[in-house]
Design an enzyme around this catalytic site. Structure first.
Site, PDB file in Angstrom:
ATOM      1  N   ALA A 254       0.866  -1.185   0.000  1.00  0.00           N
ATOM      2  CA  ALA A 254       0.000   0.000   0.000  1.00  0.00           C
ATOM      3  C   ALA A 254       0.898   1.229   0.000  1.00  0.00           C
ATOM      4  O   ALA A 254       1.932   1.237   0.664  1.00  0.00           O
ATOM      5  CB  ALA A 254      -0.881   0.010   1.241  1.00  0.00           C
TER       6      ALA A 254
ATOM      7  N   ALA B  94       0.794   5.569   0.195  1.00  0.00           N
ATOM      8  CA  ALA B  94       0.008   6.800   0.343  1.00  0.00           C
ATOM      9  C   ALA B  94       0.954   7.984   0.288  1.00  0.00           C
ATOM     10  O   ALA B  94       2.154   7.824   0.046  1.00  0.00           O
ATOM     11  CB  ALA B  94      -0.778   6.758   1.633  1.00  0.00           C
ATOM     12  N   SER B  95       0.402   9.171   0.555  1.00  0.00           N
ATOM     13  CA  SER B  95       1.204  10.376   0.328  1.00  0.00           C
ATOM     14  C   SER B  95       2.386  10.509   1.275  1.00  0.00           C
ATOM     15  O   SER B  95       3.378  11.127   0.933  1.00  0.00           O
ATOM     16  CB  SER B  95       0.311  11.604   0.434  1.00  0.00           C
ATOM     17  OG  SER B  95      -0.361  11.601   1.656  1.00  0.00           O
ATOM     18  N   VAL B  96       2.289   9.930   2.465  1.00  0.00           N
ATOM     19  CA  VAL B  96       3.358  10.106   3.434  1.00  0.00           C
ATOM     20  C   VAL B  96       4.248   8.870   3.543  1.00  0.00           C
ATOM     21  O   VAL B  96       5.464   8.979   3.700  1.00  0.00           O
ATOM     22  CB  VAL B  96       2.750  10.442   4.822  1.00  0.00           C
ATOM     23  CG1 VAL B  96       3.809  10.412   5.895  1.00  0.00           C
ATOM     24  CG2 VAL B  96       2.078  11.799   4.780  1.00  0.00           C
ATOM     25  N   ALA B  97       3.646   7.695   3.469  1.00  0.00           N
ATOM     26  CA  ALA B  97       4.426   6.476   3.716  1.00  0.00           C
ATOM     27  C   ALA B  97       3.910   5.324   2.879  1.00  0.00           C
ATOM     28  O   ALA B  97       2.846   5.420   2.258  1.00  0.00           O
ATOM     29  CB  ALA B  97       4.310   6.121   5.197  1.00  0.00           C
ATOM     30  N   GLN B  98       4.656   4.234   2.870  1.00  0.00           N
ATOM     31  CA  GLN B  98       4.131   3.009   2.264  1.00  0.00           C
ATOM     32  C   GLN B  98       4.393   1.829   3.194  1.00  0.00           C
ATOM     33  O   GLN B  98       5.219   1.898   4.088  1.00  0.00           O
ATOM     34  CB  GLN B  98       4.695   2.788   0.868  1.00  0.00           C
ATOM     35  CG  GLN B  98       6.156   2.462   0.792  1.00  0.00           C
ATOM     36  CD  GLN B  98       6.616   2.439  -0.678  1.00  0.00           C
ATOM     37  OE1 GLN B  98       6.093   3.164  -1.524  1.00  0.00           O
ATOM     38  NE2 GLN B  98       7.615   1.604  -0.975  1.00  0.00           N
ATOM     39  N   VAL B  99       3.637   0.756   2.958  1.00  0.00           N
ATOM     40  CA  VAL B  99       3.706  -0.384   3.868  1.00  0.00           C
ATOM     41  C   VAL B  99       4.148  -1.635   3.104  1.00  0.00           C
ATOM     42  O   VAL B  99       3.686  -1.889   1.989  1.00  0.00           O
ATOM     43  CB  VAL B  99       2.331  -0.616   4.534  1.00  0.00           C
ATOM     44  CG1 VAL B  99       2.326  -1.905   5.353  1.00  0.00           C
ATOM     45  CG2 VAL B  99       1.961   0.562   5.427  1.00  0.00           C
TER      46      VAL B  99
ATOM     47  N   LYS C  35       6.191  -0.075   7.979  1.00  0.00           N
ATOM     48  CA  LYS C  35       5.742   1.197   7.382  1.00  0.00           C
ATOM     49  C   LYS C  35       6.969   2.090   7.213  1.00  0.00           C
ATOM     50  O   LYS C  35       7.729   2.291   8.171  1.00  0.00           O
ATOM     51  CB  LYS C  35       4.714   1.851   8.318  1.00  0.00           C
ATOM     52  CG  LYS C  35       3.981   3.032   7.714  1.00  0.00           C
ATOM     53  CD  LYS C  35       2.757   3.388   8.556  1.00  0.00           C
ATOM     54  CE  LYS C  35       1.930   4.479   7.925  1.00  0.00           C
ATOM     55  NZ  LYS C  35       0.683   4.738   8.643  1.00  0.00           N
TER      56      LYS C  35
ATOM     57  N   ASP D 176      -9.022   8.932  12.461  1.00  0.00           N
ATOM     58  CA  ASP D 176      -9.053   8.666  11.015  1.00  0.00           C
ATOM     59  C   ASP D 176      -9.754   7.332  10.802  1.00  0.00           C
ATOM     60  O   ASP D 176      -9.184   6.372  10.291  1.00  0.00           O
ATOM     61  CB  ASP D 176      -7.603   8.623  10.499  1.00  0.00           C
ATOM     62  CG  ASP D 176      -7.524   8.748   8.987  1.00  0.00           C
ATOM     63  OD1 ASP D 176      -8.565   9.019   8.364  1.00  0.00           O
ATOM     64  OD2 ASP D 176      -6.426   8.567   8.432  1.00  0.00           O
TER      65      ASP D 176
HETATM   66  N1  LIG Z   1      -0.410  -4.169  10.941  1.00  0.00           N
HETATM   67  C1  LIG Z   1      -0.930  -4.349   9.728  1.00  0.00           C
HETATM   68  N2  LIG Z   1      -1.432  -5.549   9.376  1.00  0.00           N
HETATM   69  C2  LIG Z   1      -1.948  -5.743   8.146  1.00  0.00           C
HETATM   70  N3  LIG Z   1      -2.009  -4.804   7.200  1.00  0.00           N
HETATM   71  C3  LIG Z   1      -1.525  -3.593   7.467  1.00  0.00           C
HETATM   72  C4  LIG Z   1      -0.961  -3.296   8.747  1.00  0.00           C
HETATM   73  N4  LIG Z   1      -0.565  -2.018   8.746  1.00  0.00           N
HETATM   74  C5  LIG Z   1      -0.865  -1.531   7.531  1.00  0.00           C
HETATM   75  N5  LIG Z   1      -1.439  -2.462   6.749  1.00  0.00           N
HETATM   76  C6  LIG Z   1      -1.906  -2.307   5.350  1.00  0.00           C
HETATM   77  O1  LIG Z   1      -1.264  -1.187   4.778  1.00  0.00           O
HETATM   78  C7  LIG Z   1      -2.219  -0.179   4.423  1.00  0.00           C
HETATM   79  C8  LIG Z   1      -1.642   1.207   4.707  1.00  0.00           C
HETATM   80  O2  LIG Z   1      -1.284   1.312   6.073  1.00  0.00           O
HETATM   81  P1  LIG Z   1      -1.704   2.550   6.966  1.00  0.00           P
HETATM   82  O3  LIG Z   1      -1.036   2.397   8.279  1.00  0.00           O
HETATM   83  O4  LIG Z   1      -3.167   2.682   6.943  1.00  0.00           O
HETATM   84  O5  LIG Z   1      -0.995   3.723   6.176  1.00  0.00           O
HETATM   85  P2  LIG Z   1      -1.536   5.102   5.582  1.00  0.00           P
HETATM   86  O6  LIG Z   1      -1.268   6.116   6.632  1.00  0.00           O
HETATM   87  O7  LIG Z   1      -0.691   5.279   4.398  1.00  0.00           O
HETATM   88  O8  LIG Z   1      -2.990   4.941   5.290  1.00  0.00           O
HETATM   89  C9  LIG Z   1      -3.438  -0.503   5.258  1.00  0.00           C
HETATM   90  O9  LIG Z   1      -4.604  -0.011   4.657  1.00  0.00           O
HETATM   91  C10 LIG Z   1      -3.383  -2.025   5.297  1.00  0.00           C
HETATM   92  O10 LIG Z   1      -3.884  -2.573   4.100  1.00  0.00           O
END
Ligand SMILES: Nc1ncnc2c1ncn2[C@@H]1O[C@H](COP(=O)(O)OP(=O)(O)O)[C@@H](O)[C@H]1O
Ligand SMILES: [Mg+2]
Length: 522
Positions: A132, A134-139, A153, A288
């Protein structure tokens, strides 16, 4: 000097992108701005690209997406201000997407190495491509040497510098707006950008997000309504956060809608109740609450993720909001109105009765209605209108609470079309009120009363002297309460009489009244 020039250059670019989207001076609002600005708007529309959305908010959102992360964040914050902007504009703006292309794997690996001071392979046995962005970070999904699966992240490289530059532009634009469009000052653009700036900069340190996650773990354990992922503090830093991977289905996944209705109703209940319990009982809430940030674990638990924005309420604000909701639940509009006056949110020159009747006009039509029949957004807008009529100063934290409550309700409503906000919130709000008004609340009141009493006692020597003098004069028959008379006759002419004991009773009564007042019962 050079920095300022480059900011000016960026402002011009921002203006250009806005003009291309007919969002610099949207034609819909041209009549509300001074002539020179209107002419600038007309000129800018010559350069606008075709196929534009008809909603000015949507066009503005399109331009912000093009301009980059800080603008996107700014737009998201702006879209929460339904209290001060045209609702149509806000609706369009809320479509703002936070999706941007992921940054390449090599950069992600370099960020990890910089944070950990060694190759990521020394800490992780595997690391996936970004799942995933987004504008600030990716996972990314990773696996620790010990075998646990984790979410990694990572902030975008150079995001701090990039955000700073963009924020400088927004500060300059706000100053320009205040200068050239005097009407805009009512909305306080400079102050708004400052607030957005602080919020955005906080999101650029993942240690703060980890701390926010950990803060929400206490209510999670105590209420048992939701969970948060475990944090691996030793692997975290400013640019990296590592948490337990949650296996499950995000609420944004269509598969959720295929669950049996009873299960969806139960999920909706847990979402709303956990939000209310956090805000009213702990004074802290996830701000959020959209579907992408909630996962239903494979074992059915509700897991919250993404703690970039945390809302906070002071004890007074917690009590204030719980009392308001409670007031709506028991339809005691007079009490709700009083709470607003007591908290000083509505200036005292307004009438409590008028305010109560305005609140009744909001509350009665929606009481006992299920989600299907109530448009909460409309209700909130009506509330905002009322706040304007009654010169109510909206507190940023309360606006954030209301906005998140609305967002949360939207999520619940999608899960359960018959969602009944009142019935679901009743147990939490009532428990909170029992706590406030019951034994615990009394103890709290007593403690804060004692603090006040202590402050009063510190001022007391002077006061007692006055009271004693007054009481003595009264006992001596030197107090003439008839109109126009000086209350205490000249001491030199004071007569002695049989009323001495009254002096002590008088002083005692005054002290008793004083302490009652100090403990807040007056
Ligand atoms: N602990 C986690 N377990 C499973 N999926 C995660 C987890 N953390 C993040 N993700 C996946 O990564 C996506 C982006 O993470 P998130 O923390 O929501 O970042 P952002 O601030 O960019 O929205 C989430 O919508 C989810 O799909
Ligand atoms: Mg998210």
């Amino acid at each position: 000097m050079f920095k300022r020039l480059s900011t000016v250059f960026r402002v011009l670019r921002t203006g250009w992108v806005l003009a291309r989207h007919d969002a610099l001076v949207p034609s819909e609002y041209a009549k509300d701005v001074p002539l020179p600005v209107r002419l600038l708007g007309a000129l800018s529309r010559l350069f606008a690209i075709g196929g534009r959305a008809s909603n000015p908010g949507e066009r503005f959102a399109g331009a912000l997406e093009k301009l980059g992360p800080a603008y996107i964040k700014f737009g998201q914050i702006l879209s929460t201000r339904a209290d001060m902007l045209d609702p149509v504009f806000v609706k369009g703006l809320s479509r703002l997407k936070d999706k941007v292309p992921a940054f390449p794997m090599e950069k992600a690996e370099a960020m990890l190495e910089a944070e950990w001071g060694e190759a990521w392979q020394n800490r992780l046995s595997s690391l996936s491509e970004p799942i995933a962005a987004a504008s600030v970070a990716q996972v990314h999904k990773g696996v620790l040497k010990t075998g646990e699966t984790v979410a990694v992240k990572i902030l975008r490289p150079n995001i701090q510098k990039c955000m700073r530059n963009d924020m400088d532009v927004l500060h300059m634009v706000a100053s320009l707006a205040e200068f050239f469009v005097p009407d805009s000052r009512r909305l306080g653009p400079k102050k708004f950008v400052e607030t957005a700036d602080r919020a955005v900069m906080l999101e650029l340190d993942l240690r703060l997000e980890a701390a926010a996650c950990s803060e929400l773990s206490e209510p999670a354990v105590e209420t048992g309504l939701y969970e948060v992922p475990h944090i691996y503090w030793d692997l975290g830093g400013k640019n990296v956060m590592v948490t337990q991977w949650i296996d499950g289905t995000a609420l944004s996944d269509e598969a959720i809608l295929a669950l049996p209705q009873s299960q969806r109703t139960d999920i909706a209940r847990r979402i709303m109740q956990s939000f209310l319990a956090c805000s009213f009982d702990y004074g802290v809430f996830h701000a959020d609450m959209h579907e992408g940030n909630m996962i239903i674990g494979d074992d059915g638990t509700l897991v919250l993720i993404d703690f970039g924005i945390l809302g906070r309420l002071s004890e007074e604000e917690q009590r204030f909001h719980a009392e308001i909701l409670y007031g709506f639940l028991i339809r005691d509009y007079h009490r709700i109105a009083e709470v607003h006056f007591e908290a000083g949110y509505v200036p005292a020159h307004h009438s409590v009765e008028d305010f109560a009747s305005a609140l009744r006009s909001v509350g009665e039509p929606i009481f006992g209605q299920t989600a299907e029949n109530v448009a909460m957004t409309k209700v909130l807008l009506q509330l905002f209108e009322i706040t304007e009529i009654f010169d109510m100063e909206m507190q940023p934290q309360l606006i954030m609470l209301q906005k998140t409550m609305m967002q949360t309700e939207g999520v619940c409503r999608r899960l359960d079309p018959h969602f009944d906000m009142w019935e679901i919130s009743r147990p939490i709000v009532e428990a909170s009120m029992r706590r406030e008004l019951g034994i615990e609340g009394r103890i709290n009141d007593l403690v804060s009363g004692l603090h006040k009493a202590r402050r009063t006692l510190e001022r007391l020597p002077d006061a007692t002297e006055n009271i004693a003098a007054l009481a003595k004069a009264w006992a001596d028959g030197d107090v003439d309460l008839s109109r126009g008379a000086a209350p205490i006759a000249d001491a030199s002419t004071a007569k002695k009489g049989p009323w001495k004991p009254l002096a002590y009773i008088g002083t005692g009564a005054a002290l008793a009244l004083g302490s009652l007042w100090a403990s807040g019962q007056f």
